[in-house]
Design a protein around this motif. Structure first.
Motif, PDB file in Angstrom:
ATOM      1  N   UNK A 975      33.143  45.211  27.535  1.00 12.69           N
ATOM      2  CA  UNK A 975      32.267  44.453  28.419  1.00 12.69           C
ATOM      3  C   UNK A 975      31.486  45.463  29.256  1.00 12.69           C
ATOM      4  N   UNK A 976      30.175  45.476  29.068  1.00 14.92           N
ATOM      5  CA  UNK A 976      29.357  46.362  29.893  1.00 14.92           C
ATOM      6  C   UNK A 976      29.137  45.696  31.242  1.00 14.92           C
ATOM      7  N   UNK A 977      29.533  46.377  32.301  1.00 19.43           N
ATOM      8  CA  UNK A 977      29.528  45.768  33.638  1.00 19.43           C
ATOM      9  C   UNK A 977      28.140  45.723  34.254  1.00 19.43           C
ATOM     10  N   UNK A 978      27.183  46.452  33.676  1.00 18.81           N
ATOM     11  CA  UNK A 978      25.850  46.504  34.257  1.00 18.81           C
ATOM     12  C   UNK A 978      25.719  47.510  35.378  1.00 18.81           C
ATOM     13  N   UNK A 979      26.817  48.231  35.678  1.00 19.34           N
ATOM     14  CA  UNK A 979      26.780  49.231  36.743  1.00 19.34           C
ATOM     15  C   UNK A 979      26.995  50.613  36.135  1.00 19.34           C
ATOM     16  N   UNK A1050      32.942  44.312  39.651  1.00 20.25           N
ATOM     17  CA  UNK A1050      33.907  44.546  38.585  1.00 20.25           C
ATOM     18  C   UNK A1050      35.230  43.861  38.914  1.00 20.25           C
ATOM     19  N   UNK A1051      35.603  43.873  40.176  1.00 14.71           N
ATOM     20  CA  UNK A1051      36.814  43.159  40.570  1.00 14.71           C
ATOM     21  C   UNK A1051      36.723  41.678  40.290  1.00 14.71           C
ATOM     22  N   UNK A1052      35.559  41.104  40.554  1.00 15.71           N
ATOM     23  CA  UNK A1052      35.364  39.681  40.242  1.00 15.71           C
ATOM     24  C   UNK A1052      35.470  39.443  38.738  1.00 15.71           C
ATOM     25  N   UNK A1053      34.851  40.322  37.981  1.00 15.24           N
ATOM     26  CA  UNK A1053      34.878  40.186  36.531  1.00 15.24           C
ATOM     27  C   UNK A1053      36.311  40.257  35.998  1.00 15.24           C
ATOM     28  N   UNK A1054      37.076  41.218  36.479  1.00  7.63           N
ATOM     29  CA  UNK A1054      38.448  41.373  36.014  1.00  7.63           C
ATOM     30  C   UNK A1054      39.309  40.199  36.451  1.00  7.63           C
ATOM     31  N   UNK A1055      39.039  39.666  37.634  1.00 11.31           N
ATOM     32  CA  UNK A1055      39.775  38.492  38.087  1.00 11.31           C
ATOM     33  C   UNK A1055      39.507  37.274  37.222  1.00 11.31           C
ATOM     34  N   UNK A1095      30.824  32.939  36.078  1.00 11.50           N
ATOM     35  CA  UNK A1095      31.318  33.658  37.259  1.00 11.50           C
ATOM     36  C   UNK A1095      30.146  34.193  38.063  1.00 11.50           C
ATOM     37  N   UNK A1096      30.117  33.889  39.347  1.00 13.76           N
ATOM     38  CA  UNK A1096      29.002  34.313  40.193  1.00 13.76           C
ATOM     39  C   UNK A1096      29.138  35.780  40.599  1.00 13.76           C
ATOM     40  N   UNK A1097      27.979  36.377  40.831  1.00 16.31           N
ATOM     41  CA  UNK A1097      27.929  37.727  41.400  1.00 16.31           C
ATOM     42  C   UNK A1097      28.176  38.857  40.427  1.00 16.31           C
ATOM     43  N   UNK A1098      28.012  38.614  39.112  1.00 15.19           N
ATOM     44  CA  UNK A1098      28.287  39.670  38.143  1.00 15.19           C
ATOM     45  C   UNK A1098      27.046  40.453  37.739  1.00 15.19           C
ATOM     46  N   UNK A1099      25.871  39.860  37.843  1.00 16.29           N
ATOM     47  CA  UNK A1099      24.663  40.562  37.417  1.00 16.29           C
ATOM     48  C   UNK A1099      24.564  40.597  35.907  1.00 16.29           C
ATOM     49  N   UNK A1100      23.876  41.590  35.390  1.00 16.23           N
ATOM     50  CA  UNK A1100      23.682  41.718  33.943  1.00 16.23           C
ATOM     51  C   UNK A1100      24.923  42.316  33.302  1.00 16.23           C
TER      52      UNK A1100
END
Length: 1134
Positions: A975-979, A1050-1055, A1095-1100
């Protein structure tokens, strides 16, 4: 709360109390105004215990941290009051509930009912409201206060007044007779108030039995007021009742807290320091605090560099063989305590004894246990010379294994205890052994029940062989007008200092027995006019201070323990000395000198620790000691720090040159000499620290460069001019152990990393190709994300000067320029021009194309793998062949050159561009070896490096069950986090923390290697769930190693993904880039995309499939023309 204190100088053994070991807190002797408190708890400060009423010259400072960061957390504005007669231990986060609080709150700690019989306890209801304070109550009264677990809430001397209650209490200072509690009232003629609470002797107004008790719900006004001893006390209580009765009195009992009352008894004080059974505290001291317990200046060192602490070597080897220590049990028994002391040699401390602020030194070798051979210095050589092959050793001696041909001609046994040595020998050898095998000193024995304080190394010989048991022995700094001297005092643990001699003891025996044993008379100690009631230990002139003709020492009081027969000798010397009593000594104690001596001893043992840690290559952290030195003003600037920045000031260049050339000792000396010129201000200190960090990077680079010896290149048939050599590589995923491969951790601690080579979206994403060209130049092209894509950057190098910036990682083409230099296709620096070099060696130049389909900062090892691909293709195009192992170590070499621009063979001269070359990097030099291992070696493997130099990486393929590689591919997703991941600052912080040897970092390094081995085992078993647990653990370890590596998004994504995966982790150092997940179900790409889209706040973000690559790096010679119809990365081979 304990018994009323005995006022006055009645406790001489406490006049200079040392700080207690860590995790103990003492309350402070004053009231502290408190506002709303911060919410983050801190460690309990080191205390300075002293019993209430003792006239100690060392007043304990206010324990502001204990209140501000522990007890006060969450409290409303108000006033904290704390007594000074106890040691208080509280958890780091007491969690006192302040919701709805009003009035006054007392703090209690749980204790046993037996301990409460001599102390105070609170009687409170279920809501925590106090009904009464029971002091030395009956068993029935104490049982009434007990909780469900049988413990009782002990009064510990801490009270909190709300702002309203504090104001009301302070308002009483102008109301008679309470105005007599202030100097204004006393100076106005008001008589002091004396009260007699609960049957005690008269004492000043009591905080608990006069002020606090007035608010207890179960106390009636009449009983409270009548409790005063006289009319003024009853009047005072009446005022307090009227002023404070309206405020509720509540109690907060802190679980896991403990309380020890400080009495005037030496036994109680020693017990509080050692916490033997019988103490109220359920906690235990550290055995040693701010102390060093070593066998001596030449502590034995094992082959691994370990220094054996607190043990005696059973066999001391001679210079012709290494020292071989045989470890014995610790000389410091459990239940003993050593604080701010340096113990050198065999110092045996029994349980129930304490040593504080002492430097004890035993110069004898060994201890009193065991029977074995002992050969000093060159004795084995001498014996062999006199009688070759004629030595026979007893079995415990390690020299037995060293001696080539033992013969039954000689047998010798040496007893440490110094008993006669039985042996048999022949001729001259026997005579030499009789001379050299001398009796040895045993350990310095300190028996149970002892307290030693303030003794120096010069006092140690007097202690040798002296029976110490149940005694308090102290050295004091005394000032008599302009004369400074040292005075030693000696007393028994059971002695009562104030009781008349006829009913008390000295050195734990009746005074009559002491007089008979020593020959001392009463007239030697007390004047004739001193009444019998005044003849006590406190007033006895026992302690020699000055002598008319001789220097006095510790032996002048130790003889009192074991006097020689007859009235002469020590007795006559003692009588001839000018002596003082403790009562007379007390006002003469030199507090400044005492604190200075303790400070000097602290840093002396600190220096020994530095030496032991560095020379023994131990993982002890020196940062607390360094911070203490800064706090104590060991440099004038007082401030400083370490912040990133340049480190190329020419004043440091000479030292750097020495380090570069391998003269480490000379370089360090020059660094120290230059450092002295940068100590005058914080800004200079920061700049000097940068240059020291630059010197550190030089040494790291030299260590990593040792891996070059594992680069082996063989000659090969070069391809024709114009034919392409192409190398393509998979990406890598680090499944566990990352950071342990990072220099210097990898060669100081040892590393292990589990990697897997992966295809991303079905292809190998990284590659390079090289061909020779007729023109003597270097053409460098970056093709972006495809091997036949358009060039996004192009660079032409025709002069050596065009390669000058190869050591600047962000310079155009820096990696490829460094690759040309590291493969020795180009010699740099050189007097020979680039064109001439290329024509002489190759008849032309080179053209290089590179590409990567991965985004910058992906965390998949792109730069190191690309360096490996470029070097592999360059080697092949130049007519050389290198193994994968050689490429792994060659990339380590390249990365060092890329970030520093120096090799061991480069001359450190100044010249054009020399500033760049001599400037150490702004960040640690290069990364670890896991990236190239992961991308160059096929499949699943574990790479390891041992804690030694030269640095060598060894790779072991991990055999997995049949079909597991396919299963793993079905469950792994990227998963590319966009960061974008920026590892530079992370790497710098990790290396700094490692060199600080922070315990958390050292422990985490152990855990990383251990987890890597567990991960490898999970892969061998084909256990996805266990593998996921290793991944989760690995991510926690990464976050501990580099805090801040998990961005919020990234924390949101992992959660969001956690319920659907066995484990997940950011690739590489973290901070961004790719997240890889091990899903519970196979082929979950679309499902996870839907979850993240909601999920909100993840971006691209984007999700990519990966599969295990079984080929690793692929190097092929292609045709002169690339086939446009071939798939990317699979051009037609010749």
């Amino acid at each position: 709360m304990g018994p009323p204190p005995i006022l006055g100088p009645s406790d001489p053994w406490l006049t200079a109390p040392p700080p207690s070991p860590p995790h103990r807190a003492v309350n402070s002797p004053s009231m502290t105004a408190a506002g709303p408190s911060p919410a983050s708890p801190q460690r309990t400060p080191t205390p300075q215990p002293r019993p209430r009423g003792a006239e100690s010259p060392y007043e304990p400072p206010l324990s502001a941290r204990l209140f501000s960061w522990q007890l006060c957390v969450g409290s409303p504005p108000g006033l904290w009051v704390c007594s000074t007669d106890m040691l208080l231990t509280v958890p780091s986060a007491p969690a006192i509930d302040w919701d709805g609080f009003q009035g006054v709150r007392v703090i209690a700690v749980p204790g046993s009912q037996a301990y409460a019989r001599n102390h105070g306890v609170y009687l409170a209801d279920e809501q925590g409201l106090v009904h009464d304070i029971i002091y030395r109550g009956t068993e029935a009264q104490i049982r009434q206060c007990a909780g469900p677990d049988g413990s009782v809430p002990l009064v510990c001397g801490v009270v909190f007044f709300s702002s309203d209650a504090a104001e009301q209490l302070l308002a009483t200072h102008v109301i008679p007779p309470l105005d007599a509690c202030t100097y204004m009232g006393l100076d106005s003629g008001a008589p002091p108030i004396q009260v007699t609470p609960r049957g005690d002797n008269g004492a000043p107004l009591s905080l608990f039995f006069d002020i606090v008790l007035s608010m207890a719900r179960g106390v009636a006004e009449e009983d409270f007021v009548k409790g005063g001893s006289d009319a003024s006390a009853r009047s005072a209580r009446s005022v307090l009742w009227a002023s404070l009765r309206a405020f509720p009195l509540s109690m907060a009992c802190i679980p896991d807290a403990s309380y020890d009352y400080l009495t005037v008894s030496a036994s109680d004080h020693i017990r509080s320091l050692t916490l033997l059974p019988g103490s109220a505290s359920h906690l235990r001291f550290c055995k040693t605090a701010h102390s060093q317990a070593d066998v001596g200046p030449s502590s034995p060192v094992s082959p691994s560099g370990t220094v054996f602490r607190g043990v005696a070597p059973r066999c001391v080897a001679s210079p012709w063989r290494p020292r071989v220590p045989l470890q014995q049990p610790w000389l410091l028994e459990d239940g003993s305590s050593v604080t701010n002391s340096l113990l050198e040699g065999a110092v045996r401390l029994a349980a129930g004894s304490a040593i504080q602020h002492c430097h004890l030194q035993v110069r004898g070798r060994g201890d009193s246990e065991g029977t074995h051979c002992e050969f000093w210095g060159a004795l084995p050589l001498l014996a062999a010379f006199l009688d070759p092959g004629g030595l026979n050793f007893c079995s415990p001696c390690p020299l037995r294994a060293w001696w080539p041909t033992p013969a039954p001609v000689f047998a010798a046994h040496c007893m440490f205890s110094g008993v006669p040595v039985p042996f048999r020998g022949q001729g001259l050898l026997r005579g030499f052994l009789m001379i050299l095998m001398l009796p040895r000193q045993g350990p310095l024995e300190i028996g149970p029940g002892c307290l030693l304080s303030g003794l120096t190394a010069s006092s140690s010989p007097a202690l040798q062989g002296c029976p110490l048991r149940d005694v308090v022995l102290q050295g004091h700094h005394v000032r008599l007008r302009d004369l400074s001297c040292r005075v030693f005092t000696l007393s028994g643990r059971l002695d009562d200092w104030q009781s008349p001699a006829e009913a008390s003891t000295y050195l734990n025996v009746p005074w009559a027995e002491f007089f008979r044993r020593t020959g001392i008379r009463e007239g030697d100690l007390w004047d004739a006019q001193t009444p019998p009631s005044g003849r006590c230990l406190l007033s006895a002139r026992l302690f020699p201070v000055l002598h008319a003709s001789e220097a006095l020492g510790l032996e002048d009081v130790l003889w009192l323990l074991a006097p020689t027969a007859g009235p002469g000798g020590r007795l006559a010397r003692w009588r001839a000395a000018w002596r003082m009593s403790w009562e007379e000594l007390l006002p003469c104690l030199d507090k400044e000198a005492e604190l200075g001596a303790r400070r000097a001893l602290f840093f002396l043992q600190g220096q020994r620790k530095v030496r032991r840690v560095l020379l023994g290559r131990q993982d002890g952290s020196l940062l607390p000691l360094i911070r203490s030195a800064v706090h104590e003003g060991y440099h004038e600037a007082g401030e400083g720090g370490l912040r990133s920045g340049p480190a190329a000031n020419t004043r440091w260049a000479s030292a750097f040159r020495r380090l570069e050339s391998g003269d480490v000792a000379g370089g360090v000396r020059e660094l120290a000499a230059e450092r002295q010129k940068w100590m005058s201000g914080p800004d200079l200190l920061v700049r000097a620290a940068r240059h020291y960090e630059g010197a550190e990077q030089i040494l790291i680079r030299r260590a990593v460069m040792s891996s070059c010896r594992f680069v082996a290149v063989q000659p090969a048939e070069p391809p024709p001019v114009g034919c392409w050599v192409q190398a393509v590589c998979p990406a890598r995923l680090d499944l566990s152990g990352g950071w342990s491969d990072t220099p210097p951790i990898t060669y100081e601690h040892g590393g292990a990393v589990v990697d897997v080579a992966v295809l991303v979206d079905g292809c190998r994403p990284i590659g390079a190709r090289v061909r020779r060209i007729p023109e003597p130049e270097l053409r460098l092209l970056s093709l972006g994300g495809a091997p036949r894509g358009e060039a996004v950057a192009e660079l032409l190098c025709r002069e050596l000067e065009d390669l000058r910036d190869y050591c600047q990682p962000h310079a155009p083409g820096a990696l490829l320029k460094a690759a040309f230099i590291c493969t020795q296709i180009v010699q740099f620096p050189s007097q020979e021009p680039l064109r001439a070099q290329l024509m002489r060696s190759f008849g032309g130049g080179f053209e290089v194309h590179t590409w990567s389909k991965l985004p910058h900062g992906s965390g998949l090892g792109t730069s190191s793998i690309l360096a490996g691909a470029a070097m592999a293709s360059l080697y092949r195009a130049a007519g050389k062949a290198a193994s994968t192992e050689s490429l792994i170590h060659a990339v380590l070499h390249l990365e060092q050159r890329l970030t520093t621009g120096r090799d061991r063979g480069e001359p450190p001269e100044f010249g054009v561009g020399a500033r760049r070359r001599l400037s150490p990097p702004l960040c640690p030099a290069g990364g670890g070896w896991q990236d190239q291992v992961g991308g160059l070696v096929p499949g699943i493997k574990i790479g390891r490096s041992k804690a030694r130099l030269p640095l060598r990486v060894e790779v072991e393929g991990i055999s997995v069950p049949e079909g597991f590689a396919r299963t793993l591919s079905d469950h792994l997703l990227l998963v590319y986090t966009g960061k974008t991941r920026l590892a530079r600052n992370l790497l710098q912080d990790v290396v700094r923390n490692w060199y600080a040897r922070l315990p958390s970092v050292v422990q985490n390094a152990h855990a990383l290697v251990s987890n890597a081995e567990e991960c490898a085992q999970a892969l061998r078993q084909g256990d996805l769930e266990l593998l996921g647990a290793c991944l989760e653990r690995y991510w926690r370890q990464k976050k501990r190693m580099a805090p801040g590596c998990e961005p919020l998004a990234v924390g949101r994504m992992m959660g969001a993904l956690r319920p659907y995966v066995h484990g997940q982790c950011l690739a590489g150092a973290g901070g961004g880039g790719f997240l890889y997940v091990l899903t519970k179900a196979p082929r979950q790409k679309e499902a996870l995309h839907q979850i993240l889209a909601k999920t909100e706040g993840l971006g691209n973000f984007s999700i990519h499939s990966i599969e295990v690559d079984t080929g690793g790096i692929s190097v092929e010679v292609l045709g002169c023309e690339l086939d446009a119809s071939a798939p990317p990365g699979e051009d037609v081979a010749v």
